[in-house]
Design a protein around this motif. Structure first.
Motif, mmCIF file in Angstrom:
data_model
loop_
_atom_site.group_PDB
_atom_site.id
_atom_site.type_symbol
_atom_site.label_atom_id
_atom_site.label_comp_id
_atom_site.label_asym_id
_atom_site.label_seq_id
_atom_site.Cartn_x
_atom_site.Cartn_y
_atom_site.Cartn_z
ATOM 1 N N GLU A 10 0.819 -1.206 0.000
ATOM 2 C CA GLU A 10 0.000 0.000 0.000
ATOM 3 C C GLU A 10 0.857 1.263 0.000
ATOM 4 O OE1 GLU A 10 -3.348 -0.196 -0.442
ATOM 5 O OE2 GLU A 10 -2.944 -2.339 -0.580
ATOM 6 N N ALA A 11 2.097 1.180 0.504
ATOM 7 C CA ALA A 11 2.989 2.343 0.472
ATOM 8 C C ALA A 11 3.454 2.556 -0.967
ATOM 9 C CB ALA A 11 4.192 2.115 1.386
ATOM 10 N N PRO A 12 3.591 3.798 -1.407
ATOM 11 C CA PRO A 12 3.970 4.040 -2.799
ATOM 12 C C PRO A 12 5.411 3.646 -3.124
ATOM 13 C CG PRO A 12 3.826 6.099 -1.599
ATOM 14 C CD PRO A 12 3.331 5.030 -0.678
ATOM 15 N N ASP A 13 6.270 3.597 -2.102
ATOM 16 C CA ASP A 13 7.674 3.223 -2.313
ATOM 17 C C ASP A 13 7.805 1.707 -2.216
ATOM 18 O OD1 ASP A 13 10.403 3.059 -2.498
ATOM 19 O OD2 ASP A 13 10.819 4.112 -0.635
ATOM 20 N N ILE A 14 8.445 1.087 -3.182
ATOM 21 C CA ILE A 14 8.561 -0.372 -3.206
ATOM 22 C C ILE A 14 9.538 -0.898 -2.145
ATOM 23 C CG2 ILE A 14 10.407 -0.601 -4.906
ATOM 24 C CD1 ILE A 14 8.422 -2.772 -6.184
ATOM 25 N N ALA A 25 17.189 -9.012 -14.913
ATOM 26 C CA ALA A 25 16.102 -9.545 -15.736
ATOM 27 C C ALA A 25 14.727 -9.337 -15.105
ATOM 28 C CB ALA A 25 16.328 -11.034 -15.988
ATOM 29 N N VAL A 26 14.685 -8.878 -13.850
ATOM 30 C CA VAL A 26 13.431 -8.772 -13.111
ATOM 31 C C VAL A 26 12.846 -7.364 -13.229
ATOM 32 C CG1 VAL A 26 12.376 -8.882 -10.809
ATOM 33 C CG2 VAL A 26 14.106 -10.571 -11.485
ATOM 34 N N GLN A 27 11.569 -7.314 -13.553
ATOM 35 C CA GLN A 27 10.800 -6.072 -13.534
ATOM 36 C C GLN A 27 9.812 -6.170 -12.375
ATOM 37 O OE1 GLN A 27 11.432 -3.526 -15.673
ATOM 38 N NE2 GLN A 27 13.100 -4.814 -16.402
ATOM 39 N N TYR A 28 9.661 -5.098 -11.602
ATOM 40 C CA TYR A 28 8.688 -5.119 -10.518
ATOM 41 C C TYR A 28 8.206 -3.721 -10.209
ATOM 42 C CZ TYR A 28 12.205 -3.767 -6.969
ATOM 43 O OH TYR A 28 13.143 -3.109 -6.224
ATOM 44 N N LYS A 29 6.957 -3.651 -9.732
ATOM 45 C CA LYS A 29 6.365 -2.360 -9.414
ATOM 46 C C LYS A 29 5.184 -2.577 -8.482
ATOM 47 C CE LYS A 29 3.303 -2.558 -13.402
ATOM 48 N NZ LYS A 29 2.975 -2.047 -14.702
ATOM 49 N N ILE A 30 4.823 -1.516 -7.786
ATOM 50 C CA ILE A 30 3.567 -1.518 -7.045
ATOM 51 C C ILE A 30 2.521 -0.939 -7.986
ATOM 52 C CG2 ILE A 30 2.317 -0.461 -5.132
ATOM 53 C CD1 ILE A 30 4.890 -0.628 -3.500
ATOM 54 N N TRP A 31 1.391 -1.619 -8.067
ATOM 55 C CA TRP A 31 0.355 -1.210 -9.011
ATOM 56 C C TRP A 31 -0.985 -1.133 -8.305
ATOM 57 C CZ3 TRP A 31 -3.365 -4.233 -12.131
ATOM 58 C CH2 TRP A 31 -3.919 -3.464 -13.165
ATOM 59 N N VAL A 44 3.578 -6.318 -8.655
ATOM 60 C CA VAL A 44 3.582 -6.998 -9.949
ATOM 61 C C VAL A 44 5.036 -7.280 -10.298
ATOM 62 C CG1 VAL A 44 3.012 -6.821 -12.393
ATOM 63 C CG2 VAL A 44 1.526 -5.747 -10.692
ATOM 64 N N MET A 45 5.340 -8.549 -10.604
ATOM 65 C CA MET A 45 6.704 -8.885 -10.998
ATOM 66 C C MET A 45 6.697 -9.794 -12.215
ATOM 67 S SD MET A 45 8.163 -11.711 -8.211
ATOM 68 C CE MET A 45 9.660 -12.006 -9.125
#
Length: 144
Positions: A10-14, A25-31, A44-45
């Motif tokens: 829930e926090a905007p910073d990952i 090779a890894v992509q990740y984000k909070i969505w 999301v990864m």
């Protein structure tokens, strides 16, 4: 109470979640999504290399000499996504993992590990992907 920080994303910073194995090779984000298991966001990864991972480290103190972790996972599409939830006892350099296949429905994954000793222990919770180029959603991760 969970040892993890930002366990429901829930926090905007990952941070403190970070890429680990096959990091480049890894992509990740909070969505933010109304389809989150709880709250309004998910992690999301995806990875372009087998066994790409995202993790968080923490120090576990006192008894009991075990760590349990549970997380909700799902595929972002109709394609199944294979992965694993792992617990590492970094001081003892050993781990246990629970493999899973995520589908478009939320699925609970659990893992438990007996750790070395009763004093402070360095622990890592890590999500590995065995399916490349597909997104995995993760939500409500707790370690205790």
């Amino acid at each position: 109470m969970s040892y993890l920080r930002n366990p429901s994303f829930e926090a905007p910073d990952i941070a403190p979640w970070t890429r680990m194995n096959q990091a480049a090779a890894v992509q990740y984000k909070i969505w933010g999504t109304s389809d989150a298991r709880s709250g309004g966001a998910v992690l999301v990864m995806s990875t372009s290399q087998m066994e790409g991972s995202v993790c968080q480290d923490f120090t576990a103190t006192g008894p009991p000499p075990s760590i349990s972790c549970f997380a909700w996972v799902r595929s972002a599409s109709q394609s199944p996504v294979k992965g694993a939830l792992a617990i590492w006892d970094l001081g003892a350099n050993r781990s246990v993992a629970a493999r899973f296949t995520a589908t478009p429905e939320w699925r609970l994954v659990t893992c438990t590990m007996d750790t070395a000793g009763s004093g402070p222990r360095q622990i890592r919770i890590e999500f590995y992907l065995r399916t490349t180029n597909h997104e995995l959603w993760i939500d409500s991760v707790n370690a205790f």
